[in-house]
Design a protein around this motif. Structure first.
Motif, PDB file in Angstrom:
ATOM      1  N   HIS A  21       0.836  -1.200   0.000  1.00  0.00           N
ATOM      2  CA  HIS A  21       0.000   0.000   0.000  1.00  0.00           C
ATOM      3  C   HIS A  21       0.880   1.263   0.000  1.00  0.00           C
ATOM      4  CE1 HIS A  21      -3.618   2.323   0.781  1.00  0.00           C
ATOM      5  NE2 HIS A  21      -3.005   2.908   1.803  1.00  0.00           N
ATOM      6  N   LEU A  22       1.869   1.285   0.878  1.00  0.00           N
ATOM      7  CA  LEU A  22       2.739   2.457   0.974  1.00  0.00           C
ATOM      8  C   LEU A  22       3.610   2.634  -0.269  1.00  0.00           C
ATOM      9  CD1 LEU A  22       3.789   2.143   4.707  1.00  0.00           C
ATOM     10  CD2 LEU A  22       2.132   3.743   3.709  1.00  0.00           C
ATOM     11  N   ILE A  23       4.096   1.550  -0.822  1.00  0.00           N
ATOM     12  CA  ILE A  23       4.907   1.636  -2.045  1.00  0.00           C
ATOM     13  C   ILE A  23       4.089   2.212  -3.193  1.00  0.00           C
ATOM     14  CG2 ILE A  23       6.021   0.228  -3.841  1.00  0.00           C
ATOM     15  CD1 ILE A  23       7.781   0.832  -1.413  1.00  0.00           C
ATOM     16  N   SER A  24       2.820   1.827  -3.287  1.00  0.00           N
ATOM     17  CA  SER A  24       1.993   2.361  -4.367  1.00  0.00           C
ATOM     18  C   SER A  24       1.764   3.864  -4.201  1.00  0.00           C
ATOM     19  CB  SER A  24       0.667   1.610  -4.458  1.00  0.00           C
ATOM     20  OG  SER A  24      -0.087   1.814  -3.287  1.00  0.00           O
ATOM     21  N   LEU A  25       1.859   4.360  -2.985  1.00  0.00           N
ATOM     22  CA  LEU A  25       1.805   5.808  -2.772  1.00  0.00           C
ATOM     23  C   LEU A  25       3.137   6.459  -3.133  1.00  0.00           C
ATOM     24  CD1 LEU A  25      -0.054   5.876   0.647  1.00  0.00           C
ATOM     25  CD2 LEU A  25      -0.938   6.677  -1.536  1.00  0.00           C
ATOM     26  N   VAL A  26       4.221   5.891  -2.656  1.00  0.00           N
ATOM     27  CA  VAL A  26       5.553   6.463  -2.877  1.00  0.00           C
ATOM     28  C   VAL A  26       5.890   6.509  -4.362  1.00  0.00           C
ATOM     29  CG1 VAL A  26       8.021   6.073  -2.480  1.00  0.00           C
ATOM     30  CG2 VAL A  26       6.405   5.832  -0.600  1.00  0.00           C
ATOM     31  N   GLU A  27       5.488   5.507  -5.101  1.00  0.00           N
ATOM     32  CA  GLU A  27       5.808   5.467  -6.534  1.00  0.00           C
ATOM     33  C   GLU A  27       5.155   6.595  -7.313  1.00  0.00           C
ATOM     34  OE1 GLU A  27       4.759   1.501  -7.721  1.00  0.00           O
ATOM     35  OE2 GLU A  27       6.754   0.741  -7.259  1.00  0.00           O
ATOM     36  N   LYS A  33      10.537  17.707  -5.476  1.00  0.00           N
ATOM     37  CA  LYS A  33       9.760  18.933  -5.659  1.00  0.00           C
ATOM     38  C   LYS A  33       8.270  18.660  -5.795  1.00  0.00           C
ATOM     39  CE  LYS A  33      13.503  21.430  -7.862  1.00  0.00           C
ATOM     40  NZ  LYS A  33      13.969  22.120  -9.072  1.00  0.00           N
ATOM     41  N   GLN A  34       7.898  17.426  -6.064  1.00  0.00           N
ATOM     42  CA  GLN A  34       6.486  17.083  -6.277  1.00  0.00           C
ATOM     43  C   GLN A  34       6.068  15.992  -5.299  1.00  0.00           C
ATOM     44  OE1 GLN A  34       5.698  14.678  -9.597  1.00  0.00           O
ATOM     45  NE2 GLN A  34       3.519  14.587  -9.175  1.00  0.00           N
ATOM     46  N   TYR A  35       5.296  16.375  -4.287  1.00  0.00           N
ATOM     47  CA  TYR A  35       4.844  15.415  -3.290  1.00  0.00           C
ATOM     48  C   TYR A  35       3.353  15.130  -3.386  1.00  0.00           C
ATOM     49  CZ  TYR A  35       9.283  15.577  -0.867  1.00  0.00           C
ATOM     50  OH  TYR A  35      10.596  15.466  -0.546  1.00  0.00           O
ATOM     51  N   GLU A  36       2.697  15.600  -4.417  1.00  0.00           N
ATOM     52  CA  GLU A  36       1.265  15.364  -4.583  1.00  0.00           C
ATOM     53  C   GLU A  36       1.011  13.973  -5.154  1.00  0.00           C
ATOM     54  OE1 GLU A  36      -1.162  17.465  -3.607  1.00  0.00           O
ATOM     55  OE2 GLU A  36       0.464  18.694  -2.797  1.00  0.00           O
TER      56      GLU A  36
END
Length: 101
Positions: A21-27, A33-36
């Protein structure tokens, strides 16, 4: 992402689904510069059997990363959810309303 899981493996392996779950967010993060996040991530884990020890006595459980303030209020900051479903343990009536975002 949908993962069917046999419960004899579940106690030791649940961390794996949090990792996915977390990896799919991090990817989704393109650079420093882009954390959205472009997409909302729902990871669904389906328990295909009931644990014998009764440790997972639910039909539906939802995990999120929303903070809770000192007054007990959930601050809906993140829409992402990690859902655990156990279709063999359907409840006739939910005990309380699940907050799905």
């Amino acid at each position: 992402m949908i993962f069917p899981v046999q419960c004899n493996l579940i106690i030791k392996k649940l961390s794996r689904f949090l990792y996915y779950h977390l990896i799919s967010l991090v990817e989704q993060v393109g650079s420093f510069k882009q954390y959205e996040f472009d997409k909302t991530v729902y990871t669904i884990v389906i328990l295909t059997s009931i644990p014998r020890d009764g440790s997972m006595n639910f039909s539906c459980a939802i995990s999120d990363m929303n903070p809770i303030n000192e007054h007990g209020q959930i601050l809906n900051v993140y829409p992402h959810r990690l859902l655990f479903l156990c279709p063999r343990l359907t409840m006739k009536k939910p005990h309380r309303q699940l907050n799905t975002g």
